[in-house]
Design a protein around this motif. Structure first.
Motif, short mmCIF file in Angstrom:
data_model
loop_
_atom_site.label_atom_id
_atom_site.label_comp_id
_atom_site.label_asym_id
_atom_site.label_seq_id
_atom_site.Cartn_x
_atom_site.Cartn_y
_atom_site.Cartn_z
N ARG A 955 37.56 -20.03 24.47
CA ARG A 955 37.80 -18.87 25.81
C ARG A 955 39.36 -19.20 26.30
N LEU A 971 36.04 -14.70 14.76
CA LEU A 971 36.31 -14.50 15.96
C LEU A 971 37.61 -13.75 16.13
N ASP A 972 37.88 -12.97 17.09
CA ASP A 972 39.15 -11.92 17.28
C ASP A 972 39.89 -12.74 18.35
N GLY A 977 40.58 -8.75 21.77
CA GLY A 977 39.44 -9.63 21.14
C GLY A 977 39.00 -10.61 22.09
N ARG A 978 39.68 -11.12 22.74
CA ARG A 978 39.53 -11.95 23.87
C ARG A 978 38.66 -11.72 25.15
N ASN A 980 37.16 -8.63 24.90
CA ASN A 980 35.63 -8.40 24.69
C ASN A 980 34.85 -9.50 24.40
N ALA A 981 35.46 -10.61 24.13
CA ALA A 981 34.62 -11.69 23.84
C ALA A 981 33.86 -12.50 25.24
N VAL A 984 31.21 -10.00 26.52
CA VAL A 984 30.01 -10.28 25.89
C VAL A 984 29.40 -11.60 26.36
N ARG A 985 30.36 -12.66 26.47
CA ARG A 985 29.81 -13.84 27.04
C ARG A 985 29.24 -13.93 28.55
N CYS A 1089 34.61 -15.44 34.24
CA CYS A 1089 34.36 -14.11 33.89
C CYS A 1089 34.23 -12.95 35.04
#
Length: 1477
Positions: A955, A971-972, A977-978, A980-981, A984-985, A1089
């Motif tokens: 992250r 992984l993106d 991409g980060r 979105n990650a 999701v996380r 987050c």
């Protein structure tokens, strides 16, 4: 730790080589030569080069062979030195007299230089007292030729430093020896001085030439100027008195009269200036025409001018510009130049005003700019625009006061406001009232600007020019840059003095700035780079236009309008062009704020893939508007030969623009990046018409409109009929120029610790970590050391003592380790690891420490890391590389503040070292942010993939730019991409919070948002943990207490292994802390987050991620320059900069990433700058040869720092190639050894199947009577060598392969391969086998390449094959040749290939009829047809069933390299450069 190295005699300065044009009318031609000149396309513009056969049959070659050329055994001819031979060679071969601009016969000089005339004959036999004039001049010519070829010039002089000092003394006295030099000799002499002053990094040169520009020069100032200078610089008065006292003492001691002005160091430069002024005044124009000067000069009679004298004047301007653009040479010389009024005299010369002197005039203007540069010469500080303006006003006010008091005729001038007298025309008008004698009295006696003794002081126009030059207001360079268009137009594109053509030979000078060692100020640095980068981009755009426009087949139709009969992939006819908006100028400006236009074009005639290219244009892409108007009738061959390129193309105007929007035929917005169109709403574009909204260059538009209004010029914007695009990767110049211009308008601050080094001044080691404040005293090395022995081996100069955290001795230490760095290491850079491998002195020192002298103790604390948690994903990733002591030293230097430079020879693991620096830095300074910069996406992805294998949370990683999709990971790591990650996380973590709440019998709604989860953490989780700790402190004697009372047991019930055993309080407590660490990490992630929960737009989330969340941000240098403005607007911050491939990055592209953030309270935030590269390999790519050779634009910042003597760490163990192959290039490095891996691994001991040797040079004769050919400029091919190798690959730096077949191509002249850096790249790509195909007789005598070719030529020069081996594997060891079969020539190779192919074909046929043929074939050593990997892709089978072709397994694909193709590339399978065991 590794010795920190700097520059010295071992380092080559210059590397590239120029081509040698032939002047057929003036050079002797050898008759009956078999070899033909290189084949060329018509109008290719490539001059013929001298052939090898001509060299071999030449008289000079025979003389060299008899007197100084080395024999095959390496011994030099024993014939005694003959000074008469040197004189005869100089007078018959090197002396030039007559017309033209040639100062030396290039062919003759080239032959002598290639034959090592300087190294083997002139220098070994030079005696300062007895050597002749011709001997000294011959040495001067050889040194100049080496500089022209850009190879090491001073390297041979280092073995006799005292003799070299005598040689320079002879050079300085050469003009006083009684022999008059002709103008060609004077030019060569001057060129030698230019080269000497451009080599100040070489101590043997600088120690002698810097004496010529010391304070002693002021003995030659006129009395008035001398008084004025001392008044302006009172701090020099004491220094002057001490110097004169010392001079008087020395004169008295020598029994000589005190006359310091007659000393050589004092009079040398003054005499040179006077000689130049005499030539400019009396020799430039032929004497027999001097009586008709005024009438003839107004015409076009170019034959009035002596070309050699013009060249001398241009070279002298270059000489003065070089001296005034470096602070050490500028400081005292500037007063001499001003006292002689060089610029004013040049302005009034006939040459300055004539078309023949256009280049001279440009150089004079550049000299004037540097003479008046905004700097305090004696302190070195940059003066701001306000400082310059105030000084100008003060200067002018003092002049007015003088005029008011002492010159009644100038009363009007004295009473004027300053604005009325600061322009040239106004001043000239005011001064015209004075008589000649009054003017002379004013300039010479009152203002003391020039001396009365000056012969020019009787000319009124000269005196007025001097006054005007002193008092007129000049436009600041900042203003000039801001009013300059960023896009080139047709006028600058085809100006040969600014943008030279590709065949620049290095014989003349250019009106271009140079990037050498030092810069006056940051402003000067940016200005030089801005001008060069703009002109280099202009050259590339010019080439693209010349490539695209001819395909359009423009003609004039019946209506008299331009029409197009062809098509071009990169250019399309315009249907409609209109300017839609011109905004009012901003306050204080005259150019419009913006100019917007719309261009409509059709892509109906294109195929699908080209349509997609046009449709992929996006915002900020640069396009070019062209106006094509061909002649009514085609030009005849004679007319075409005389016409310029624009005339041949029918090109009238060129204007650049930038895309803001693109619409399809229905007006729908395409390629939207603003967020107005959502992804799911995007639709393919409709129709064939496209309308592009563009932003025109406002400065260019203002200039065009002004010309229309004032001069009645044509309306450029009503003539455009072609829209041209460029390849995206080559079209980023505008953003980079914008960034440079923005930096010039800002008060950009380089960190104080880097400022002086960056400009090239001060102590080169001042930015090294041991000289920096705020060092890390204790460093946690985490997983750097694999075990205790690894740590001990890494610090051989210290006695390593292992201790526990409580200070007690640890007898069984295990990693990780914390280390308190010893004081000696922090106070002395030489105390770094690995000294015993650097030189003999260090070896002796190490033996002393091992033979009784006690080493300093070095404490390493072995600690037990806390339990990371009960789940597999909690376990940290571990390093597996066993770093060498040198690499450990680089890691220590990298994690400390300051400048770290790491030289990474091929295969030494510099990428692994860089990754470990980042890893250790992240764990020791977790709050700091690091920026990673590389030149290529490939290198950036290699680095990024290895970072992901270290213990850095994903992250915190971010990869910016277009190459992210090539990362070998699921992984993106892009911004989107980060984001979105993270989202999701967030959902995963909130579900875990709900599960935790259920386990604690609490409501699950605490996991609704990150905010509610944070309250849950404080109220329920952390409070329970505190209560648990309090109860544990009172029950440590109960083994099962932790197991029974742990409050989160149910939550961790799903762990793979039971968390608690109940047998030991200590073990269970450690496990409990691990569980709590898991929980705290979980809630910490949720807190991170939370911002993504609050921010709703994708753009805001992505920007927050980049500016706040990410700890390690990676991008290419191009992306950094393109997006600098965006980074500043978003408040992007970083503390550390790590730059890989830094020796391949342009100076300015290295500088911009240092300034991607705004200053904090006037100070730069940057704490560390880590540069990793290899200046012994290829430099940055600069396409225009003139910018390479003349301006040194391809010098990287890394290389410049090495030349300046900045300490660096050189990695010294390679793990790529066989040790025997590594010997072909490890001589280029100080102490490059091998990792144990290459000695222990079996594959490095086995021979190469089918080959008798692991490396070999194969001599290739002419093929069908031809050697090399040149089908296009700077592109060479060799069909004979290609018959061996099949295909070609260039630009293979950074990659490796098991086997390399290398074609050197050249048969006439060594060319670019004489560049040692190119040789290093070529030799270092192979791991197991290297086979070089070349012309032996050409390369074996090349001085620069001797260490490599001496090794290669110890083996037979015919291809040695082992025909008994027909499989990819062999049990034969390296060194065992087996049954050797030599291939005589290409015909024999062809026969062998055909025979083997026939065998294979027969085997394939039989396999269809014989059921058991496959087993039989295997027994006979034949392969199954399915095993072929190359035969279908090539026209020839290149070996007797050996690993170079069909029988080659996938992991040993053969790249086939054909050198010197300069830009033509065919890629092959590649591997990571820095792979280590």
């Amino acid at each position: 730790m590794p010795k920190v190295l700097g520059t010295g005699t071992f380092d080559f300065r210059r590397h590239r080589v120029a081509e040698y044009p032939v002047d057929p009318g003036k050079e002797p031609v050898t008759e009956n030569l078999v070899e033909k000149p290189p084949e060329q396309r018509p109008n290719a513009g490539v001059p013929s080069s001298i052939t090898l056969l001509e060299i071999q049959r030449d008289r000079l070659t025979k003389i060299a062979a008899a007197n100084w050329l080395k024999a095959a055994g390496g011994s030099v001819s024993s014939r005694e030195f003959d000074p008469e031979l040197v004189k005869e060679i100089y007078e018959t071969e090197l002396l030039v007299s007559g017309d033209g601009r040639k100062t030396v016969p290039l062919q003759r000089v080239m032959i002598l230089e290639v034959s090592q005339y300087l190294e083997n004959y002139l220098w070994p036999n030079f005696d300062p007292d007895t050597s002749t004039f011709e001997h000294v001049m011959s040495m001067i010519l050889m040194v100049n030729e080496k500089f022209r070829e850009n190879v090491a010039a001073w390297i041979c002089f280092h073995d006799r430093k005292n003799a070299f000092r005598g040689f320079l003394q002879r050079v300085l006295l050469l003009k006083e020896e009684g022999r008059a030099l002709n103008i060609a000799e004077k030019t060569n002499y001057l060129l030698f001085m230019i080269n000497a002053f451009q080599s100040l990094e070489d101590e043997i040169v600088s120690d002698n030439v810097l004496k010529l520009v010391s304070l002693q020069l002021w003995h030659k100032l006129s009395f008035g100027r001398f008084q004025m200078e001392l008044c302006l610089n009172p701090h020099l008065i004491k220094k002057w008195k001490r110097m004169t006292k010392k001079e008087a003492k020395e004169a008295k001691k020598g029994g000589q009269p005190v006359d310091p002005s007659n000393r050589l160091e004092v009079r040398f430069l003054k005499n040179l200036i006077e000689e130049f002024l005499e030539i400019l005044d009396s020799k430039v124009i032929h004497q027999n025409q001097s009586g008709h000067e005024e009438t003839e000069l107004s015409g076009s009679h170019d034959n009035l001018f002596d070309d050699l004298s013009v060249l001398y004047c241009e070279r002298f301007m270059e000489f003065l510009i070089d001296l005034l653009s470096q602070l050490p040479t500028r400081r005292f010389l500037k007063s001499i130049v001003a006292d002689s009024a060089v610029v004013s005299k040049c302005h009034l010369s006939a040459l300055y005003a004539h078309e023949k002197g256009r280049l001279f005039a440009q150089l004079v203007d550049l000299l004037q700019f540097y003479e008046c540069f905004e700097i305090d010469d004696h302190v070195g500080t940059q003066l701001s625009d306000d400082d310059i303006l105030l000084a100008h006003y003060s200067h002018l006010q003092a002049f007015q006061l003088l005029a008011f008091k002492q010159i009644p005729k100038l009363r009007d001038l004295a009473l004027c406001n300053i604005g009325a007298i600061q322009k040239r025309s106004d001043l000239k008008k005011k001064l015209s009232v004075l008589s000649d004698e009054e003017l002379k009295d004013l300039v010479c006696d009152k203002l003391k600007l020039v001396s009365r003794d000056d012969l020019w002081s009787n000319r009124a126009d000269f005196l007025i020019e001097v006054v005007i030059s002193c008092f007129e207001k000049r436009q600041s360079q900042r203003e000039a840059i801001n009013t300059l268009p960023l896009y080139p137009n047709e006028q600058i594109m085809w100006d040969e003095s600014l943008v030279p053509s590709i065949n620049y030979s290095g014989e003349g000078c250019l009106a271009l700035p140079k990037l050498n060692l030092q810069f006056l100020t940051l402003h000067d640095y940016l200005l030089r780079n801005f001008n060069l980068f703009r002109l280099e981009s202009t050259y590339e755009i010019r080439e693209d236009i010349q490539e695209a426009v001819p395909h359009l087949l423009a003609y004039i139709n019946r209506e008299g309008e331009t029409a197009f009969g062809g098509w071009s992939r990169m250019a399309v006819p315009i249907k409609q062009f209109k300017i839609t908006e011109v905004k009012q100028p901003n306050i204080g400006e005259v150019k419009p704020a913006s100019v917007t236009a719309e261009v409509t074009y059709s892509i109906a005639s294109y195929r699908a893939h080209i349509r997609s290219e046009w449709d992929s244009l996006k915002e900020h892409d640069v396009l070019f508007l062209l106006s094509i108007r061909p002649s009514f009738e085609p030009l005849s061959p004679e007319e075409a030969a005389k016409s310029s390129v624009p005339q041949r193309l029918g090109l009238q105007y060129v204007r650049g623009c930038e895309i803001t929007e693109i619409h399809d035929e229905e007006g729908v917005l395409m390629n939207d990046f603003t967020g107005r169109i959502k992804r799911d709403e995007w639709k393919p574009p409709k129709g064939d018409l496209r309308t592009v909204t563009i932003a025109l260059d406002t400065a260019q538009y203002h200039m065009d409109v002004t010309d229309i209004a004032e001069k009645g010029a044509e309306d450029v914007y009503g003539t455009f009929n072609i829209l041209m695009r460029r390849k995206p990767k080559e079209n980023n110049f505008k953003a980079i120029l914008d960034s440079i211009r923005d930096l010039m308008n800002e008060s950009c601050i380089v960190p104080d610790w880097l400022h002086n080094i960056f400009l090239g001044y001060g102590n080169p080691s001042s930015a090294q970590w041991h000289n920096m404040p705020d060092l890390l005293d204790v460093v946690d090395f985490k997983d750097t050391f694999l075990d205790a022995n690894h740590l001990t081996d890494s610090f051989p100069d210290f006695q390593v003592c292992f201790v526990r955290p409580d200070g007690s001795e640890d007898l069984h230490p295990r990693p990780p380790f914390r280390i308190r760095l010893p004081k000696t290491m922090k106070s002395d850079s030489r105390a770094l690891l690995g000294n015993e491998n650097t030189d003999n002195n260090n070896q002796n020192d190490h033996e002393m420490t091992t033979n009784g002298v006690e080493k300093e103790k070095f404490f390493a604390e072995a600690y037990v890391p806390p339990d990371p948690g009960p789940y597999p994903q909690d376990q940290p990733k571990q390093n597996s590389v066993r770093f060498t002591p040198t690499q450990i030293g680089a890691i220590i230097s990298g994690i400390q503040p300051g400048l770290t430079m790491v030289v990474g020879p091929p295969g030494t693991g510099k990428t692994d070292t860089a990754v470990q620096i980042l890893n250790v830095l992240y764990h020791n300074c977790p709050s700091q942010r690091t920026l990673i910069i590389t030149h290529s996406n490939q290198a950036l992805n290699d680095l990024f993939e290895k970072i992901m294998e270290r213990d850095v949370p994903a992250r915190y990683l971010l990869r910016l730019g277009q190459g992210e999709q090539e990362l070998a990971t699921d992984l993106d790591f892009s911004r989107q991409g980060r984001v979105n990650a993270m989202l999701v996380r967030r959902l995963e973590l909130l579900s875990e919070v709900e599960r935790l709440a259920r386990s604690l019998k609490l409501p699950e709604d605490v996991g609704y948002t990150c905010e509610t989860a944070g309250y849950f953490w404080l109220l329920h989780v952390y409070s329970r943990w505190e209560q648990f700790l309090a109860s544990c402190s009172q029950n440590q004697d109960k083994p099962s207490f932790v197991k029974d009372r742990f409050p989160f047991t149910e939550f961790f019930s799903n762990s793979p292994q039971p968390v608690f055993t109940g047998e030991s309080f200590g073990k269970d407590m450690r496990a409990a802390k691990g569980c709590f660490r898991h929980l705290s990490t979980m809630f910490q992630e949720l807190e991170e987050c939370r911002a993504f929960e609050l921010l709703k737009s994708t753009a805001d989330r992505a920007n927050y991620l980049m500016t706040k969340q990410a700890k390690i941000v990676a991008m290419t240098c191009t992306h950094a320059a393109l997006k600098r403005k965006d980074f500043l607007q978003l408040g992007f911050k970083y503390d550390n900069l790590l730059m890989e491939e830094s020796a391949q990055i342009l100076e300015i592209e290295t500088f911009i990433p240092m300034l991607l953030q705004r200053q904090e309270d006037g100070y730069a935030r940057l704490k560390r700058c880590i540069l990793i590269g290899d200046h012994h390999q290829l430099p940055p790519v600069v396409k225009n040869m003139a910018f390479q050779k003349y301006s040194h634009m391809d010098q990287s910042l890394f290389t410049r720092f090495v030349r300046l003597g900045v300490p660096y760490i050189e990695l010294n163990a390679q793990g790529r190639a066989r040790p025997s192959i590594a010997k072909l290039y490890n001589w280029r490095y100080r102490n490059l050894g091998d990792l144990p891996y290459v000695h222990e691994e079996v594959m490095f001991h086995k021979a190469n199947a089918g080959f008798s040797f692991e490396y070999q040079l194969i001599d290739v004769p002419d093929y069908h009577g031809k050697g090399e050919t040149a089908p296009s400029p700077w592109f060479y091919q060799n069909e004979g060598e290609a018959e061996y190798i099949v295909m070609t690959v260039d630009k293979f730096q950074g990659q490796q392969n098991d086997f390399i077949l290398l074609s050197l191509v050249r048969t006439r002249f060594v060319g670019h391969l004489r560049d040692v850096r190119r040789l290093v790249v070529a030799m270092s790509r192979a791991r197991l086998g290297l086979y070089i195909f070349c012309r032996r007789s050409l390369f074996e005598q090349c001085y620069e390449l001797q260490p490599t070719f001496q090794l290669l030529l110890q083996r037979p020069d015919k291809l040695a094959l082992n025909l008994d081996e027909t499989s990819p594997f062999t049990d034969r060891l390296v060194g065992e040749g087996g049954t050797i079969h030599f291939i005589g020539d290409t015909q024999e190779m062809d026969n062998l290939v055909n025979f083997r192919m026939h065998q294979l074909y027969q085997a394939q046929l039989m396999s269809h009829y014989t059921p058991h043929q496959e087993m039989q074939d295997n027994e006979n050593g034949l392969e199954d047809p399915s095993s072929k990997s190359h035969s279908e892709d090539t026209d020839m089978y290149t070996g007797p069933q050996e690993p170079t072709s069909e029988n080659h397994s996938n992991d040993t694909n053969l790249p086939l390299v054909n050198g010197d193709a300069d830009g033509e590339t065919l890629e092959s399978d590649k591997k990571d450069e820095d792979g280590m065991s």
